[in-house]
Design a protein around this motif. Structure first.
Motif: not given
Length: 190
Positions: A123, A135-138, A140-141
């Motif tokens: 991130y 990103t949304d994935e980052q 979410m992590k």
């Protein structure tokens, strides 16, 4: 190259900044060059110091080691030799060794970093590199480790360190000999 803007003699700064300088001298053995540069505009110095104090407080949801990992990594990316020097020393003290400082440029290939640290470093790089976007994935992590307030504070820390390291790098603030670990900044390669 020499530092691009000179600092003033200590006696030329406003009296109300003296406690900050005394604190730095007590903590680091000397007054920090960036502090003297920011203090050329005293209200700006006070604002930056207040923000730093909030981000580095004991009750932060971000652990001291994690805060230091972020500050060193951002400093490496932004080519801030002073920041790597002082933040590297702080990371070594907080983590108990130089190992993470020495491996931070290659954190993706190192076994020294746990999943939380990896999520935060990924991130951190996405926020710091201008050719990337978060990103949304980052995010979410990050939610595995932080609530919304923690994510906001982490983002604030990354943004602050970008401000600080870009300021110091632009003015070519030299190291002050706090950490023996050097770094070899290079452009990110995809």
């Amino acid at each position: 190259m020499a530092q691009r803007v000179t600092v003033k003699a200590l006696k030329k700064y406003p009296f109300w900044l003296k406690p900050f300088f005394i604190s730095q001298k007590r903590r680091y053995g000397e007054v920090l060059q960036p502090g003297l540069l920011w203090a050329r505009v005293p209200k700006l110095f006070a604002a930056v110091a207040a923000l730093y104090g909030v981000l580095d407080r004991k009750r932060s949801p971000i652990s001291p080691v994690l805060r230091s990992l972020v500050t060193v990594r951002v400093s490496q990316i932004n080519w801030c030799h002073f920041c790597v020097d002082i933040n590297g020393m702080t990371l070594a003290k907080r983590s108990g060794s130089l190992a993470k400082v020495e491996q931070l440029e290659q954190w993706q290939q190192s076994d020294l970093f746990d999943d939380k640290e990896r999520a935060v470093l990924e991130y951190t790089e996405a926020v710091t590199y201008s050719d990337q976007q978060v990103t949304d994935e980052q995010v979410m992590k990050l939610r595995d480790y932080f609530d919304d307030d923690g994510i906001v504070e982490l983002t604030g820390l990354i943004a602050f360190q970008n401000l600080s390291s870009k300021f110091n790098s632009a003015l070519d603030v030299p190291t002050q000999g706090f950490c023996s670990v050097s770094f070899n900044p290079e452009k990110k390669v995809d």
